[in-house]
Write a protein that holds these residues in place. Structure first.
Motif, PDB file in Angstrom:
ATOM      1  N   ASN A  51       0.833  -1.206   0.000  1.00  0.00           N
ATOM      2  CA  ASN A  51       0.000   0.000   0.000  1.00  0.00           C
ATOM      3  C   ASN A  51       0.864   1.251   0.000  1.00  0.00           C
ATOM      4  N   ASP A  52       0.326   2.320  -0.598  1.00  0.00           N
ATOM      5  CA  ASP A  52       1.055   3.580  -0.556  1.00  0.00           C
ATOM      6  C   ASP A  52       0.757   4.307   0.748  1.00  0.00           C
ATOM      7  N   MET A  53       1.431   5.430   0.962  1.00  0.00           N
ATOM      8  CA  MET A  53       1.335   6.126   2.244  1.00  0.00           C
ATOM      9  C   MET A  53      -0.067   6.639   2.523  1.00  0.00           C
ATOM     10  N   SER A  54      -0.793   7.055   1.487  1.00  0.00           N
ATOM     11  CA  SER A  54      -2.149   7.566   1.703  1.00  0.00           C
ATOM     12  C   SER A  54      -3.067   6.479   2.242  1.00  0.00           C
ATOM     13  N   VAL A  55      -2.912   5.245   1.723  1.00  0.00           N
ATOM     14  CA  VAL A  55      -3.731   4.132   2.207  1.00  0.00           C
ATOM     15  C   VAL A  55      -3.339   3.765   3.631  1.00  0.00           C
ATOM     16  N   VAL A  56      -2.043   3.807   3.915  1.00  0.00           N
ATOM     17  CA  VAL A  56      -1.571   3.497   5.273  1.00  0.00           C
ATOM     18  C   VAL A  56      -2.177   4.479   6.274  1.00  0.00           C
ATOM     19  N   LYS A  57      -2.111   5.777   5.959  1.00  0.00           N
ATOM     20  CA  LYS A  57      -2.680   6.791   6.850  1.00  0.00           C
ATOM     21  C   LYS A  57      -4.196   6.630   6.964  1.00  0.00           C
ATOM     22  N   HIS A  58      -4.820   6.360   5.840  1.00  0.00           N
ATOM     23  CA  HIS A  58      -6.283   6.182   5.826  1.00  0.00           C
ATOM     24  C   HIS A  58      -6.697   4.997   6.690  1.00  0.00           C
ATOM     25  N   THR A  59      -5.929   3.899   6.602  1.00  0.00           N
ATOM     26  CA  THR A  59      -6.249   2.700   7.378  1.00  0.00           C
ATOM     27  C   THR A  59      -6.098   2.953   8.875  1.00  0.00           C
ATOM     28  N   ILE A  60      -5.010   3.606   9.251  1.00  0.00           N
ATOM     29  CA  ILE A  60      -4.794   3.918  10.675  1.00  0.00           C
ATOM     30  C   ILE A  60      -5.933   4.782  11.206  1.00  0.00           C
ATOM     31  N   LYS A  61      -6.338   5.759  10.407  1.00  0.00           N
ATOM     32  CA  LYS A  61      -7.436   6.636  10.806  1.00  0.00           C
ATOM     33  C   LYS A  61      -8.750   5.866  10.894  1.00  0.00           C
ATOM     34  N   ASP A  62      -8.981   4.965   9.927  1.00  0.00           N
ATOM     35  CA  ASP A  62     -10.254   4.238   9.879  1.00  0.00           C
ATOM     36  C   ASP A  62     -10.396   3.187  10.974  1.00  0.00           C
ATOM     37  N   LEU A  63      -9.304   2.815  11.615  1.00  0.00           N
ATOM     38  CA  LEU A  63      -9.405   1.855  12.719  1.00  0.00           C
ATOM     39  C   LEU A  63     -10.300   2.397  13.831  1.00  0.00           C
ATOM     40  N   GLY A  64     -10.351   3.717  13.952  1.00  0.00           N
ATOM     41  CA  GLY A  64     -11.223   4.322  14.961  1.00  0.00           C
ATOM     42  C   GLY A  64     -12.689   4.037  14.711  1.00  0.00           C
ATOM     43  N   LYS A  65     -13.048   3.738  13.452  1.00  0.00           N
ATOM     44  CA  LYS A  65     -14.450   3.452  13.131  1.00  0.00           C
ATOM     45  C   LYS A  65     -14.941   2.178  13.823  1.00  0.00           C
ATOM     46  N   VAL A  66     -14.013   1.280  14.113  1.00  0.00           N
ATOM     47  CA  VAL A  66     -14.394   0.030  14.786  1.00  0.00           C
ATOM     48  C   VAL A  66     -15.025   0.330  16.136  1.00  0.00           C
ATOM     49  N   PHE A  67     -14.540   1.368  16.791  1.00  0.00           N
ATOM     50  CA  PHE A  67     -15.010   1.701  18.132  1.00  0.00           C
ATOM     51  C   PHE A  67     -16.003   2.867  18.142  1.00  0.00           C
ATOM     52  N   LYS A  68     -15.850   3.800  17.199  1.00  0.00           N
ATOM     53  CA  LYS A  68     -16.730   4.980  17.176  1.00  0.00           C
ATOM     54  C   LYS A  68     -18.025   4.739  16.423  1.00  0.00           C
ATOM     55  N   GLY A  69     -18.003   3.849  15.441  1.00  0.00           N
ATOM     56  CA  GLY A  69     -19.186   3.622  14.626  1.00  0.00           C
ATOM     57  C   GLY A  69     -19.317   4.677  13.543  1.00  0.00           C
ATOM     58  N   PRO A  70     -20.479   4.794  12.924  1.00  0.00           N
ATOM     59  CA  PRO A  70     -20.679   5.750  11.823  1.00  0.00           C
ATOM     60  C   PRO A  70     -20.445   7.188  12.254  1.00  0.00           C
ATOM     61  N   LYS A  71     -19.932   7.967  11.341  1.00  0.00           N
ATOM     62  CA  LYS A  71     -19.694   9.392  11.586  1.00  0.00           C
ATOM     63  C   LYS A  71     -21.007  10.152  11.704  1.00  0.00           C
ATOM     64  N   TRP A  72     -21.967   9.789  10.850  1.00  0.00           N
ATOM     65  CA  TRP A  72     -23.223  10.532  10.776  1.00  0.00           C
ATOM     66  C   TRP A  72     -24.289   9.896  11.649  1.00  0.00           C
ATOM     67  N   LYS A  73     -24.861  10.689  12.530  1.00  0.00           N
ATOM     68  CA  LYS A  73     -25.877  10.239  13.481  1.00  0.00           C
ATOM     69  C   LYS A  73     -27.261  10.678  12.994  1.00  0.00           C
ATOM     70  N   PRO A  74     -28.324  10.191  13.636  1.00  0.00           N
ATOM     71  CA  PRO A  74     -29.684  10.573  13.199  1.00  0.00           C
ATOM     72  C   PRO A  74     -29.896  12.081  13.113  1.00  0.00           C
ATOM     73  N   GLY A  75     -29.375  12.831  14.072  1.00  0.00           N
ATOM     74  CA  GLY A  75     -29.525  14.287  14.041  1.00  0.00           C
ATOM     75  C   GLY A  75     -28.843  14.922  12.845  1.00  0.00           C
ATOM     76  N   ASP A  76     -27.766  14.301  12.364  1.00  0.00           N
ATOM     77  CA  ASP A  76     -27.057  14.844  11.212  1.00  0.00           C
ATOM     78  C   ASP A  76     -27.884  14.699   9.939  1.00  0.00           C
ATOM     79  N   TYR A  77     -28.606  13.596   9.829  1.00  0.00           N
ATOM     80  CA  TYR A  77     -29.474  13.405   8.656  1.00  0.00           C
ATOM     81  C   TYR A  77     -30.604  14.437   8.665  1.00  0.00           C
ATOM     82  N   ARG A  78     -31.131  14.713   9.842  1.00  0.00           N
ATOM     83  CA  ARG A  78     -32.172  15.738   9.944  1.00  0.00           C
ATOM     84  C   ARG A  78     -31.606  17.110   9.564  1.00  0.00           C
ATOM     85  N   ASP A  79     -30.402  17.408  10.062  1.00  0.00           N
ATOM     86  CA  ASP A  79     -29.779  18.688   9.734  1.00  0.00           C
ATOM     87  C   ASP A  79     -29.499  18.801   8.240  1.00  0.00           C
TER      88      ASP A  79
END
Length: 289
Positions: A51-79
């Motif tokens: 993988n190139d550096m952009s994918v490496v950085k993206h993967t490290i950042k995306d690991l947080g999704k395992v614990f945080k869940g989706p970025k967009w919540k119900p209130g965000d869809y309403r907004d």
């Protein structure tokens, strides 16, 4: 939260069952640092090669999704629906007036009401580019739909690179575990003249490599990859909602119908109720009056 619970359950069930069955952790703990160095180090090295550096950085950042869940919540869809309502209504009333919001959303009082959406570059660009294309007489709904579909497909595929990279790592870990086990067997063969109790510990240490490779692959990395993919695809619905509303606008449906089309296409667990959205839109109308 569920990610942490899942990890705890995995470790408790696997090692708890092993200990209850009479297994001794001493052999595993003694071999673990060296086996982890071989398997983990080789896995990270292979990951960097593939993988190139952009994918490496993206993967490290995306690991947080395992614990945080989706970025967009119900209130965000309403907004988002409220934001689109304001922009579509303004574009209907005064196409010239909406241009200042589209050309510089960072200074737009409409976008400023929704800071989380404004901070998301993809959402803002998707909204502004589509509304800008309308002002350029690029208003064939079929053409716009095609352009938006290709754009969102490309965006989703790029967002899924980290999930694919983790899946590839998970596929390779069992083989790397075998590599570590073979090295352990080679080490054991160098002590073949030792008594059985010594050889038993050496063989046990070698097998830790196979165990560790399979455990990391199917107990941690593969579930991480699946979760990252699921969250990424779920967040993509947010951008799909933008598409639905703005395309409905091109078909010259009324503003309220455009917003209802978006509401109906919102995932059920994020979808605001009709009454909830109506109250939110009422507030928007009052603030704009």
């Amino acid at each position: 939260m569920f990610g942490l619970i899942g990890i705890v359950v995995i470790f408790v069930m696997v090692f708890g069952g092993y200990i209850l069955a009479g297994g001794k952790m001493a052999i595993i703990l003694k071999s673990l640092p060296f086996e982890m160095m071989i398997i983990g180090g080789a896995a990270v090295g292979a990951f960097l090669i593939g993988n190139d550096m952009s994918v490496v950085k993206h993967t490290i950042k995306d690991l947080g999704k395992v614990f945080k869940g989706p970025k967009w919540k119900p209130g965000d869809y309403r907004d988002l629906l409220c934001l689109l309502f304001e922009l579509v209504r303004l574009a209907r009333e005064s196409p010239v007036s909406v241009e200042e919001h589209v050309e510089d959303p960072n200074t737009s009082p409409i976008f400023a009401k929704y800071p989380k959406i404004l901070a998301d570059k993809e959402s803002v660009e998707l909204i502004c580019d589509t509304l800008r294309s309308v002002s350029m007489n690029y208003d064939d709904p079929h053409q716009v739909e095609e352009v938006l579909d290709k754009r969102m497909e490309s965006t989703l595929q790029n967002a899924l690179h980290s999930s694919h990279a983790l899946t590839t790592m998970a596929d390779g870990l069992p083989a790397l575990g075998i590599v570590a086990a073979v090295l352990g067997v080679i080490k054991t063969m160098g002590s073949i003249d030792q008594p059985p109790e010594v050889l038993g510990k050496l063989i046990g240490g070698a097998l830790v490599g196979t165990f560790l490779g399979v455990f990391l692959a199917y107990g941690l990395v593969a579930p991480f990859a699946v979760r990252v993919k699921a969250v990424t695809e779920e967040d993509a619905h947010f951008y799909q909602l933008i598409r639905e509303v703005l395309v409905a606008n091109l078909y010259n449906h009324s503003t309220n119908i455009c917003i209802e089309v978006g509401r109906q296409n919102t995932p059920a667990h994020f979808r605001p109720s009709f009454v909830e959205l109506e109250e939110a839109l009422k507030t928007v109308k009052q603030s704009a009056a």
